[in-house]
Design an enzyme around this catalytic site. Structure first.
Site, short mmCIF file in Angstrom:
data_model
loop_
_atom_site.label_atom_id
_atom_site.label_comp_id
_atom_site.label_asym_id
_atom_site.label_seq_id
_atom_site.Cartn_x
_atom_site.Cartn_y
_atom_site.Cartn_z
N SER A 1 4.76 89.52 43.59
CA SER A 1 3.70 89.54 43.02
C SER A 1 3.40 90.53 41.81
CB SER A 1 2.35 89.21 43.86
OG SER A 1 1.43 88.87 43.12
N ASP B 1 2.00 78.08 46.04
CA ASP B 1 1.40 79.38 45.72
C ASP B 1 0.08 79.01 45.13
OD1 ASP B 1 0.75 81.75 44.74
OD2 ASP B 1 2.84 82.46 44.91
N HIS C 1 1.65 82.07 48.85
CA HIS C 1 2.06 83.72 48.23
C HIS C 1 2.16 84.74 49.32
CE1 HIS C 1 1.98 85.96 44.53
NE2 HIS C 1 1.19 86.89 45.33
N1 LIG Z 1 -7.26 87.23 47.99
C1 LIG Z 1 -6.70 88.55 48.13
C2 LIG Z 1 -6.12 88.99 46.86
C3 LIG Z 1 -4.97 89.77 47.08
C4 LIG Z 1 -3.63 89.49 47.58
O1 LIG Z 1 -3.36 88.20 47.84
N2 LIG Z 1 -2.63 90.39 47.62
C5 LIG Z 1 -1.25 89.93 47.81
C6 LIG Z 1 -0.44 90.35 46.55
S1 LIG Z 1 -1.01 89.50 45.20
C7 LIG Z 1 -0.35 90.19 43.90
O2 LIG Z 1 0.01 91.34 43.56
C8 LIG Z 1 -0.73 90.86 49.17
O3 LIG Z 1 0.29 91.14 49.33
N3 LIG Z 1 -1.61 90.80 50.13
C9 LIG Z 1 -1.46 91.70 51.35
C10 LIG Z 1 -1.02 91.04 52.38
O4 LIG Z 1 -0.54 91.60 53.49
O5 LIG Z 1 -0.98 89.72 52.51
C11 LIG Z 1 -7.75 89.59 48.41
O6 LIG Z 1 -8.75 89.32 48.08
O7 LIG Z 1 -7.41 90.64 49.19
#
Ligand SMILES: N[C@@H](CCC(=O)N[C@@H](CSC=O)C(=O)NCC(=O)O)C(=O)O
Length: 278
Positions: free
Chosen positions: A147, A223, A257
């Protein structure tokens, strides 16, 4: 560089370090998996850049990459996604700006410009530091990420041809200057300078002539951020087609995602990087 945690895993060691970063003018934390082979000889490295809201912990806990890194004799180097601490600016009401959202650029706008220099940190300072202190083969490195971190991996490789043996990404933000997350961070960190935005945008870099050996991208079709227009792999694919930049964009049916998606395909990515790092 101070070792603050070490745990044995798959015959190697999952370590965590802190150090003072000159680029970010603050203490930084990163994790590193040293495979068992590193006990006897220097090994190549795969840098992993994480996404919004992550620390160095998410990937090491959720992706299951260490098993494959041990198999292939590759070190994993996992930086944090931004500088942190009370003296570092933040936007606590926004998960997608400030601490946890460095976007792998060098900020030029106050109040971010003093500490938010993640591009220099990841591309220059951290490799120099780890190659000096740890059993790594100097200069033999690849890069991947997810991401926001996928964007970071793509721009690090595209802006520095020859510096990385290979680059891959999971659901990268391919065209940040045209997507909400990217516009928010670029406005805050870079101001209104269009040339600077383009210089940190993978699609624009390919359009401007940056060229690499084959790039590997996995993108889940379910995603939520793909549907939102945050990622835009189709823009990157079109730019690559036009520029004859080799790209393997694999649309993975039904994957979202999350780290479940990353864990499913990380073994294939590490095997692919291992070929280039040999
Ligand atoms: N809905 C989440 C949004 C943050 C999120 O989805 N972060 C992803 C990367 S998105 C793009 O860079 C991530 O890797 N999260 C950490 C995990 O361990 O899944 C929110 O509000 O936090």
């Amino acid at each position: 560089m101070k070792l603050i945690e070490s745990v044995k895993e798959f015959g190697g060691y999952l370590n965590r370090y802190t150090h003072y970063s000159v680029a970010c003018q603050s203490e930084m934390t990163f994790s590193m998996y040293l495979p068992p082979q590193a006990a006897h000889s220097n090994v190549p490295a795969l840098y992993w850049l994480s996404g919004l809201t992550c620390t160095d912990d998410n990937f090491r806990v959720k992706a299951g990459a260490q098993r494959y890194a041990a198999e292939h004799g590759i070190a994993l180097i996992i930086p944090d996604t931004s500088p942190r601490g009370d003296s570092v600016p933040d936007a606590p009401e926004h998960y997608d700006l400030g601490q946890g959202a460095g976007f792998y650029v060098n900020a030029v706008q106050p109040p971010w410009d003093k500490h938010f220099r993640m591009y220099d940190y990841v591309v220059e300072e951290l490799p120099h530091l780890v190659e000096m202190h740890l059993p790594l083969i100097p200069g033999v490195k690849s890069i991947s990420g997810h991401s926001m971190g996928g964007h970071g991996a793509l721009i690090a490789a595209l802006k520095n041809p020859g510096a990385y043996r290979s680059v891959s990404a999971f659901a990268p933000i391919c065209h940040p200057l045209n997507a909400a997350w990217g516009k928010g961070c670029f406005t805050a960190y870079l101001g209104e300078n269009a040339a600077l935005w383009q210089a940190y945008d993978a699609t624009c870099l390919v359009q401007a002539g940056a060229h690499l050996p084959e790039i590997l991208i996995d993108q889940g079709t379910a995603d939520e951020f793909l549907v939102d227009g945050q990622l835009q792999p189709e823009a990157f694919q079109a730019a690559c087609l036009q520029a004859e930049q080799p790209l393997s964009l694999r649309m993975q049916d039904g994957y979202d995602h999350s780290y479940h998606f990353i864990a499913t395909f990380i073994g294939e990515h590490i095997a692919w990087h291992a070929k280039a790092l040999r």
